[in-house]
Design a protein around this motif. Structure first.
Motif, PDB file in Angstrom:
ATOM      1  N   ALA A 270     -53.104   2.175 -27.955  1.00 37.05           N
ATOM      2  CA  ALA A 270     -54.378   2.097 -28.676  1.00 37.05           C
ATOM      3  C   ALA A 270     -55.569   2.165 -27.723  1.00 37.05           C
ATOM      4  N   GLY A 271     -55.290   2.150 -26.412  1.00 38.28           N
ATOM      5  CA  GLY A 271     -56.358   2.256 -25.417  1.00 38.28           C
ATOM      6  C   GLY A 271     -57.037   0.950 -25.087  1.00 38.28           C
ATOM      7  N   LEU A 272     -56.478  -0.165 -25.530  1.00 34.88           N
ATOM      8  CA  LEU A 272     -57.137  -1.459 -25.331  1.00 34.88           C
ATOM      9  C   LEU A 272     -56.846  -2.082 -23.975  1.00 34.88           C
ATOM     10  N   VAL A 273     -55.684  -1.783 -23.409  1.00 35.00           N
ATOM     11  CA  VAL A 273     -55.304  -2.368 -22.125  1.00 35.00           C
ATOM     12  C   VAL A 273     -54.817  -1.284 -21.175  1.00 35.00           C
ATOM     13  N   VAL A 274     -54.843  -1.597 -19.895  1.00 39.14           N
ATOM     14  CA  VAL A 274     -54.236  -0.759 -18.859  1.00 39.14           C
ATOM     15  C   VAL A 274     -53.264  -1.647 -18.098  1.00 39.14           C
ATOM     16  N   ASP A 275     -52.313  -1.022 -17.434  1.00 38.02           N
ATOM     17  CA  ASP A 275     -51.320  -1.802 -16.709  1.00 38.02           C
ATOM     18  C   ASP A 275     -51.222  -1.370 -15.255  1.00 38.02           C
ATOM     19  N   ARG A 276     -50.601  -2.253 -14.488  1.00 40.91           N
ATOM     20  CA  ARG A 276     -50.361  -2.010 -13.069  1.00 40.91           C
ATOM     21  C   ARG A 276     -49.037  -2.657 -12.712  1.00 40.91           C
ATOM     22  N   ARG A 277     -48.162  -1.865 -12.091  1.00 38.52           N
ATOM     23  CA  ARG A 277     -46.860  -2.411 -11.679  1.00 38.52           C
ATOM     24  C   ARG A 277     -47.040  -3.225 -10.407  1.00 38.52           C
ATOM     25  N   ASP A 278     -46.383  -4.401 -10.390  1.00 35.30           N
ATOM     26  CA  ASP A 278     -46.416  -5.302  -9.237  1.00 35.30           C
ATOM     27  C   ASP A 278     -44.982  -5.766  -9.002  1.00 35.30           C
ATOM     28  N   ALA A 279     -44.276  -5.061  -8.114  1.00 32.46           N
ATOM     29  CA  ALA A 279     -42.845  -5.296  -7.881  1.00 32.46           C
ATOM     30  C   ALA A 279     -42.101  -5.133  -9.203  1.00 32.46           C
ATOM     31  N   GLN A 280     -41.395  -6.180  -9.660  1.00 32.62           N
ATOM     32  CA  GLN A 280     -40.626  -6.031 -10.910  1.00 32.62           C
ATOM     33  C   GLN A 280     -41.453  -6.338 -12.139  1.00 32.62           C
ATOM     34  N   TRP A 281     -42.674  -6.820 -11.985  1.00 30.95           N
ATOM     35  CA  TRP A 281     -43.515  -7.193 -13.127  1.00 30.95           C
ATOM     36  C   TRP A 281     -44.616  -6.169 -13.360  1.00 30.95           C
ATOM     37  N   VAL A 282     -45.139  -6.218 -14.548  1.00 31.31           N
ATOM     38  CA  VAL A 282     -46.275  -5.380 -14.909  1.00 31.31           C
ATOM     39  C   VAL A 282     -47.431  -6.312 -15.243  1.00 31.31           C
ATOM     40  N   ARG A 283     -48.604  -5.963 -14.751  1.00 30.77           N
ATOM     41  CA  ARG A 283     -49.804  -6.757 -15.010  1.00 30.77           C
ATOM     42  C   ARG A 283     -50.727  -5.955 -15.924  1.00 30.77           C
ATOM     43  N   TYR A 284     -51.303  -6.658 -16.882  1.00 30.73           N
ATOM     44  CA  TYR A 284     -52.175  -6.021 -17.864  1.00 30.73           C
ATOM     45  C   TYR A 284     -53.579  -6.578 -17.758  1.00 30.73           C
ATOM     46  N   ARG A 285     -54.536  -5.709 -18.065  1.00 27.19           N
ATOM     47  CA  ARG A 285     -55.928  -6.137 -18.134  1.00 27.19           C
ATOM     48  C   ARG A 285     -56.653  -5.286 -19.170  1.00 27.19           C
TER      49      ARG A 285
END
Length: 97
Positions: free
Chosen positions: A54-69
């Motif tokens: 929906a375009g509301l968040v973006v993500d970033r991979r950090d080792a085995q986890w994904v971070r959202y903002r």
């Protein structure tokens, strides 16, 4: 931005609570969201995929986890929709229901 897609993404209680958490402007690990929303990784990933589509968040991979903002390129009109939905919703009540 499609208003219908934004509202559909926010119509599910887990996604609504997740966006409420993310809307603080910080970056949040999926592990934090899983814990706070009592959700499995697969369930949380599926919900976050809808918010991302929906375009509301973006993500970033950090080792085995994904971070959202919050999507920094989100048009102001779309951000206003999310702000209004958050303001008009008792998030804790929605999740408990």
């Amino acid at each position: 931005m499609n208003v219908v897609h934004i509202l559909a993404a926010l119509s599910e209680p887990t996604r609504l609570t997740a966006i409420h958490i993310i809307w603080d402007g910080g970056e949040h690990c999926v592990c934090e969201l899983m814990e706070r929303l009592n959700a499995t990784q697969s369930r949380m990933s599926r919900h976050m995929g809808v918010l991302k589509a929906a375009g509301l968040v973006v993500d970033r991979r950090d080792a085995q986890w994904v971070r959202y903002r919050r999507n920094p390129d989100l048009p102001q009109s779309a951000a206003c929709i999310v702000d209004a939905v958050i303001a008009a919703t008792d998030v804790a009540g929605e999740v408990a229901a």
